[in-house]
Write a protein that holds these residues in place. Structure first.
Motif, PDB file in Angstrom:
ATOM      1  N   THR A 151       0.807  -1.227   0.000  1.00 38.36           N
ATOM      2  CA  THR A 151       0.000   0.000   0.000  1.00 38.36           C
ATOM      3  C   THR A 151       0.841   1.279   0.000  1.00 38.36           C
ATOM      4  N   ILE A 152       2.070   1.198   0.497  1.00 41.05           N
ATOM      5  CA  ILE A 152       2.861   2.431   0.678  1.00 41.05           C
ATOM      6  C   ILE A 152       3.064   3.196  -0.639  1.00 41.05           C
ATOM      7  N   PRO A 183       1.490   3.176  -3.794  1.00 40.83           N
ATOM      8  CA  PRO A 183       0.344   3.894  -4.364  1.00 40.83           C
ATOM      9  C   PRO A 183      -0.220   4.973  -3.434  1.00 40.83           C
ATOM     10  N   SER A 184       0.014   4.832  -2.117  1.00 40.98           N
ATOM     11  CA  SER A 184      -0.472   5.870  -1.187  1.00 40.98           C
ATOM     12  C   SER A 184       0.302   7.165  -1.367  1.00 40.98           C
ATOM     13  N   ILE A 185       1.562   7.052  -1.819  1.00 39.48           N
ATOM     14  CA  ILE A 185       2.344   8.272  -2.061  1.00 39.48           C
ATOM     15  C   ILE A 185       1.709   9.045  -3.231  1.00 39.48           C
ATOM     16  N   ALA A 186       1.180   8.284  -4.215  1.00 42.81           N
ATOM     17  CA  ALA A 186       0.479   8.945  -5.319  1.00 42.81           C
ATOM     18  C   ALA A 186      -0.769   9.668  -4.799  1.00 42.81           C
ATOM     19  N   VAL A 187      -1.438   9.061  -3.826  1.00 44.03           N
ATOM     20  CA  VAL A 187      -2.625   9.695  -3.224  1.00 44.03           C
ATOM     21  C   VAL A 187      -2.200  10.946  -2.457  1.00 44.03           C
ATOM     22  N   ALA A 188      -1.087  10.825  -1.723  1.00 41.02           N
ATOM     23  CA  ALA A 188      -0.585  11.979  -0.964  1.00 41.02           C
ATOM     24  C   ALA A 188      -0.241  13.132  -1.903  1.00 41.02           C
ATOM     25  N   LEU A 189       0.259  12.781  -3.073  1.00 40.28           N
ATOM     26  CA  LEU A 189       0.566  13.816  -4.066  1.00 40.28           C
ATOM     27  C   LEU A 189      -0.723  14.513  -4.514  1.00 40.28           C
ATOM     28  N   LEU A 237      -3.222  15.054  -2.638  1.00 41.80           N
ATOM     29  CA  LEU A 237      -3.516  16.009  -1.567  1.00 41.80           C
ATOM     30  C   LEU A 237      -2.719  17.295  -1.776  1.00 41.80           C
TER      31      LEU A 237
END
Lengths: 239, 238
Positions: free
Chosen positions: B59-60, B62-68, B70
């Protein structure tokens, strides 16, 4: 120990109640903010702004329910639909977990493991975003870095490259081995290629396309199964 | 009062924090329930811990893509609202589109223009983005149980073919996402190909050298390394 039906009913009761509370909470947030700051918008304006999104997101939801719930099971589905980022994080994460465990979706073990996987995944995503919120200012140069932008812009090709190998190669599912299941991938790939490149680009229509593709994929697999191209072999027999 | 006094205000931070905490609590409840059930079903502890570890590591990236996502939305909508949408219910692929659609329906050309008009558009944007998902959420509440129950029954009724039908369902999802990569240029295709090669190599290494733990992390490692390879491919194209 509960039987399957008792557990199924209990997890669905928890899912439905908690999802309903979540639904109310989501609407409560703008309502409280608008009431406190006295910025309630005009109802007609809100309806106009909502309608376009509603018409796009509702068919996507129908597609996700029909195609993803049989794969995830009830518990993981409630969490997945609540936590969002369905096709880019939660679904691949759960499918990978089932593949690693050699368990099929729509089985008791599959349902339990996909729920564990999605719950962990949701907690990790939330943690990553919390860290981002806390460090948004110091992290700004990192996010602005062209390398980070390129890498994150390519998350889907990177993700689906690995997934396609895992699903085409693997056929171990619980007590059985599915031989030749990769052949069932050819028809959906061909149909999407023809539609996307010769008829109309499916961008923005992914949900509807998945919905149409599900019966095509299943009928294609049935044809191959009838022709003996895909076989289900019990592991005991194989051994 | 200005747009960002509300959008980055303490009240919205508190409300969003409560919403996210609620979903985390739910995850913990479901996790406890399913862990207990897994042990009742006799699922091996190694399989359970492998599922937990591989899901966390996978998960880490693809979560960075989500954080981006944000970081992209925060300058236009403030921090708390995109934080809520991207942590729960929303998707990084739809949120920017949703925010833009809501803003244009309000008569503004860009998200940034809405922010210049005072705090009033924020309420409309938040309601529109929530209301747009109302149908989806109601359908989820009503139909998850019914569809799951139907799938299990159909699988049992169809015998061996039921097993195959469930196993190939995800192929439809893969086909829809994979085919368009070939029209997105060299970098997307090269990243996709890199990911395939890396997965095959890692699977070979895990099997050949009998590295059992690696099996759980093949997807995560391939994902991270091929995302990095995208930077290399971009450099080559330039």
């Amino acid at each position: 120990m509960e039987n399957r039906e008792q557990y199924f009913n209990r997890i669905n009761r928890l899912g439905r109640i908690s999802f309903s509370i979540f639904f109310v909470m989501l609407f409560a947030i703008p309502t409280i903010v608008c009431a406190v700051y006295d910025i309630f918008p005009n109802l007609a304006t809100v309806l106009k702004a909502t309608m376009g999104l509603f018409l796009i997101l509702t068919p996507i939801a129908i597609s996700e329910i029909v195609s993803f719930v049989p794969l995830l099971g009830s518990g993981a589905s409630y969490l997945t639909f609540e936590a969002g980022n369905v096709s880019n994080i939660k679904l691949p994460c759960a499918m990978n977990a089932l593949k690693n465990a050699g368990v099929l979706p729509a089985s008791e073990e599959g349902e339990v493991l996909s729920t564990i996987s999605v719950a962990i995944s949701s907690i990790v995503t939330t943690a990553v975003i919390v860290v981002t919120v806390l460090l948004l200012t110091p992290l700004a140069p990192v996010f602005a870095n062209p390398g980070v932008r390129i890498a994150t812009a390519n998350v889907l090709p990177a993700l689906f490259g690995a997934l396609i190998v895992a699903f085409m190669a693997g056929g171990e599912s619980g007590s059985v081995v599915i031989k030749g299941q990769w052949k069932a991938m050819i028809l959906p790939l061909a149909v999407v290629a023809v539609v996307h490149y010769l008829v109309f680009p499916i961008k923005g229509w992914e949900g509807v396309t998945i919905l149409i593709l599900l019966p095509i994929t299943i009928f294609g697999a049935r044809f191959l199964y009838k022709k003996g191209q895909i076989q289900v072999i019990s592991k005991e027999k194989k051994a | 009062m200005k747009f960002f006094d509300v959008a980055n205000g303490g009240l919205l931070f508190v409300l969003v924090g409560i919403g996210i905490a609620y979903v985390i609590l739910q995850c913990v409840l479901f996790l406890r329930m399913s862990l207990k059930r897994a042990r009742e079903l006799g699922i091996n502890e190694k399989v359970i811990s492998g599922t937990i570890k591989s899901s966390a590591v996978f998960t880490i990236a693809p979560s960075i893509a989500v954080a981006l996502g944000l970081a992209v939305l925060a300058p236009s909508l403030g921090i708390p609202w995109p934080w809520l949408r991207l942590s729960v219910i929303g998707s990084v692929s739809y949120e920017l589109m949703a925010a833009n659609m809501a803003t244009s329906a309000l008569g503004f050309a860009k998200l940034a223009d809405a922010a210049k008009a005072g705090p009033e558009p924020l309420g409309a944007i938040m309601y529109a983005m929530t209301g747009g998902l109302a149908g989806a959420m109601i359908l989820d509440i009503i139909f998850v149980k019914k569809v799951d129950s139907l799938a299990v029954k159909m699988k049992a009724k169809a015998g061996d073919f039921g097993t195959i039908a469930i196993a190939v369902l995800y192929f439809a999802v893969i086909a829809v996402f994979v085919v368009p990569f070939f029209g997105q240029g060299f970098v997307a295709v090269a990243t996709f190909a890199t990911s395939i090669v890396l997965t095959l190599v890692l699977a070979f290494i895990a099997k050949k050298y009998k590295i059992a733990w690696l099996g759980n992390f093949i997807l995560a490692f391939s994902l991270i390394l091929s995302m990095c390879s995208a930077v290399l491919w971009t450099g080559l194209v330039k």
